[in-house]
Design an enzyme around this catalytic site. Structure first.
Site, mmCIF file in Angstrom:
data_model
loop_
_atom_site.group_PDB
_atom_site.id
_atom_site.type_symbol
_atom_site.label_atom_id
_atom_site.label_comp_id
_atom_site.label_asym_id
_atom_site.label_seq_id
_atom_site.Cartn_x
_atom_site.Cartn_y
_atom_site.Cartn_z
ATOM 1 C CE1 TYR A 79 -4.111 -1.906 0.558
ATOM 2 C CE2 TYR A 79 -2.574 -3.385 1.642
ATOM 3 C CZ TYR A 79 -3.793 -3.149 1.065
ATOM 4 O OH TYR A 79 -4.716 -4.163 0.984
ATOM 5 C CB SER A 80 0.837 4.361 -1.986
ATOM 6 O OG SER A 80 1.052 3.755 -3.226
ATOM 7 C CB CYS A 251 -0.613 6.603 -8.701
ATOM 8 S SG CYS A 251 -0.498 5.330 -7.424
ATOM 9 C CD GLU A 291 3.801 2.486 -6.862
ATOM 10 O OE1 GLU A 291 5.044 2.498 -7.004
ATOM 11 O OE2 GLU A 291 3.235 2.756 -5.798
ATOM 12 C CE1 TYR A 293 -1.159 -1.564 -5.634
ATOM 13 C CE2 TYR A 293 0.745 -0.581 -6.714
ATOM 14 C CZ TYR A 293 -0.055 -0.734 -5.595
ATOM 15 O OH TYR A 293 0.257 -0.034 -4.457
HETATM 16 P P1 NAP Z 1 -12.112 2.857 -8.607
HETATM 17 O O1 NAP Z 1 -12.912 3.483 -7.539
HETATM 18 O O2 NAP Z 1 -12.538 1.519 -9.136
HETATM 19 O O3 NAP Z 1 -11.953 3.811 -9.868
HETATM 20 C C1 NAP Z 1 -11.492 5.116 -9.760
HETATM 21 C C2 NAP Z 1 -11.890 5.842 -11.001
HETATM 22 O O4 NAP Z 1 -11.163 5.387 -12.146
HETATM 23 C C3 NAP Z 1 -13.364 5.665 -11.330
HETATM 24 O O5 NAP Z 1 -13.887 6.906 -11.682
HETATM 25 C C4 NAP Z 1 -13.328 4.714 -12.494
HETATM 26 O O6 NAP Z 1 -14.464 4.854 -13.343
HETATM 27 C C5 NAP Z 1 -12.095 5.204 -13.202
HETATM 28 N N1 NAP Z 1 -11.560 4.309 -14.227
HETATM 29 C C6 NAP Z 1 -11.907 3.021 -14.485
HETATM 30 N N2 NAP Z 1 -11.192 2.544 -15.525
HETATM 31 C C7 NAP Z 1 -10.397 3.556 -15.942
HETATM 32 C C8 NAP Z 1 -9.439 3.674 -16.981
HETATM 33 N N3 NAP Z 1 -9.139 2.665 -17.807
HETATM 34 N N4 NAP Z 1 -8.812 4.853 -17.139
HETATM 35 C C9 NAP Z 1 -9.073 5.897 -16.314
HETATM 36 N N5 NAP Z 1 -9.990 5.851 -15.314
HETATM 37 C C10 NAP Z 1 -10.638 4.676 -15.118
HETATM 38 O O7 NAP Z 1 -10.598 2.801 -8.097
HETATM 39 P P2 NAP Z 1 -10.005 1.942 -6.903
HETATM 40 O O8 NAP Z 1 -10.809 0.711 -6.693
HETATM 41 O O9 NAP Z 1 -9.739 2.854 -5.768
HETATM 42 O O10 NAP Z 1 -8.666 1.443 -7.545
HETATM 43 C C11 NAP Z 1 -7.491 2.138 -7.482
HETATM 44 C C12 NAP Z 1 -6.374 1.299 -8.036
HETATM 45 O O11 NAP Z 1 -5.181 1.879 -7.536
HETATM 46 C C13 NAP Z 1 -6.381 -0.157 -7.597
HETATM 47 O O12 NAP Z 1 -6.090 -0.945 -8.731
HETATM 48 C C14 NAP Z 1 -5.246 -0.213 -6.595
HETATM 49 O O13 NAP Z 1 -4.626 -1.492 -6.593
HETATM 50 C C15 NAP Z 1 -4.330 0.845 -7.142
HETATM 51 N N6 NAP Z 1 -3.404 1.466 -6.197
HETATM 52 C C16 NAP Z 1 -3.708 1.575 -4.880
HETATM 53 C C17 NAP Z 1 -2.803 2.121 -4.008
HETATM 54 C C18 NAP Z 1 -3.050 2.178 -2.522
HETATM 55 O O14 NAP Z 1 -2.129 2.561 -1.810
HETATM 56 N N7 NAP Z 1 -4.201 1.807 -2.009
HETATM 57 C C19 NAP Z 1 -1.591 2.624 -4.495
HETATM 58 C C20 NAP Z 1 -1.337 2.536 -5.858
HETATM 59 C C21 NAP Z 1 -2.240 1.964 -6.704
HETATM 60 P P3 NAP Z 1 -15.714 3.828 -13.383
HETATM 61 O O15 NAP Z 1 -15.583 2.880 -12.237
HETATM 62 O O16 NAP Z 1 -16.906 4.702 -13.265
HETATM 63 O O17 NAP Z 1 -15.611 3.169 -14.719
#
Ligand code: NAP
Length: 293
Positions: A79-80, A251, A291, A293
């Site tokens: 996790y970041s 990210c 970054e 995933y």
């Molecule tokens: P989410 O709520 O599912 O989505 C965030 C936004 O991104 C929504 O508006 C979504 O739109 C949109 N989106 C979907 N597909 C896209 C695409 N191809 N291009 C651009 N935007 C798009 O996000 P989340 O569940 O928080 O996921 C975040 C991601 O970051 C995860 O994969 C996680 O592993 C990763 N991450 C997390 C951390 C951490 O520290 N927690 C750090 C680095 C990365 P719709 O849903 O309306 O289509």
């Protein structure tokens, strides 16, 4: 001048899977508003002061309890770190992470829970957890305070950018680079740390641009994503990216970089420039960081 990470001293993997730092949960609060169907938490853990030095952009690992299907301990999930190097409250004895509770359907249609995310979202103050890291050296904040930051996040991918913005806020205004955050979430209720972004955006040379995919639509009826906002930002954004002091960070959701690159390619084409050549130059200069995933 942009700095390159290898020239800096970056703390790395001081605690590993077999020899983690045992940390104590200090607090755990839901970040998403009640109207959101997404359960995202801000979890703060504490440790002896100075025991876990880190830089903005690095990650910490948390392994779920129990054993995997092969009878071995689960590997840590990264996790970041969502606060600057001074910790959640500036005392150097804590850090914060931003965790979305993962629920999904298996192939047979059963509901399944992400082990690490549910453990962290359910963690209570006083619980102890094994933590690894700090991990990552490519996504750290540039040491140069004059560096401009173009930050492109989806969902919990905004976590490291909270750390970046917190650290930048400690620098004197004069000589500090620009910060422009593009932040994609489904709805306003999902806008993590929105109050803090409002406060940053009120500061000079700081912009925050949202893409609310389930509340806004493009002219041709699609969900608005960060790449649409990049395209709208137009030539001033491209000029900022071409500035040798600018670093671009992407990210969040895997696959978003395809749309981000397509948006920059369109902006470059409008200006009669070759995006592939620009992007290659950014990469070689250590100014393009991804970054996902
Ligand atoms: P989410 O709520 O599912 O989505 C965030 C936004 O991104 C929504 O508006 C979504 O739109 C949109 N989106 C979907 N597909 C896209 C695409 N191809 N291009 C651009 N935007 C798009 O996000 P989340 O569940 O928080 O996921 C975040 C991601 O970051 C995860 O994969 C996680 O592993 C990763 N991450 C997390 C951390 C951490 O520290 N927690 C750090 C680095 C990365 P719709 O849903 O309306 O289509």
């Amino acid at each position: 001048m942009p700095d390159s990470p290898p020239e800096r001293e970056i703390p790395l993997n001081l605690y590993r899977h077999g020899d983690p730092l045992v940390v104590r949960v200090r607090s755990n609060r839901r970040l998403t508003a009640a109207a959101s169907g997404n359960d995202v938490h801000h979890v703060v853990v504490e440790f002896p002061q100075g025991a876990f030095p880190f830089l903005e952009g690095q990650s910490a690992g948390f392994a779920p309890p129990g054993l995997n299907a092969r009878g071995r301990p689960h590997v840590p999930r990264l996790y970041s770190i969502a606060c600057d190097r001074s910790g959640d409250d500036g005392a150097g004895d804590s850090l914060a992470i931003c965790v979305k509770r993962v629920l999904y359907r298996t192939e047979s249609g059963d509901e399944a829970h992400g082990r690490a995310s549910n453990m962290l979202c359910d963690a209570q103050p006083g619980d102890t957890l094994p933590m690894t890291g700090p991990a990552g050296r490519e996504f750290v904040l540039p040491a140069d305070p004059a560096a401009n930051l173009v930050l492109i996040a989806t969902g919990t991918g905004v976590a490291p950018f909270r750390a970046f913005a917190q650290h930048r806020a400690t620098l004197p205004h004069a000589g500090r680079g620009q910060l422009w955050l593009f932040f994609g979430v489904q709805t306003r209720a999902d806008a993590l740390y929105a109050d803090e972004w409002d406060a940053h955006a009120a500061q000079p040379a700081t912009r925050v641009t949202y893409a609310l995919s389930r509340e806004e639509t493009t002219a041709d009826g699609r969900r608005v994503y960060v790449q649409d906002r990049l395209r709208e930002a137009g030539q001033p954004l491209l000029a900022l990216v071409r500035d040798p002091r600018t670093h671009v960070y992407v990210c969040g959701i895997k696959g978003m970089e395809v749309g981000v690159e397509a948006a920059f390619a369109a902006l470059a084409q409008d200006a009669g420039l070759d995006w592939q050549a620009l992007r290659q130059a950014l990469w070689i200069a250590g100014r393009w960081h991804v970054e996902v995933y």
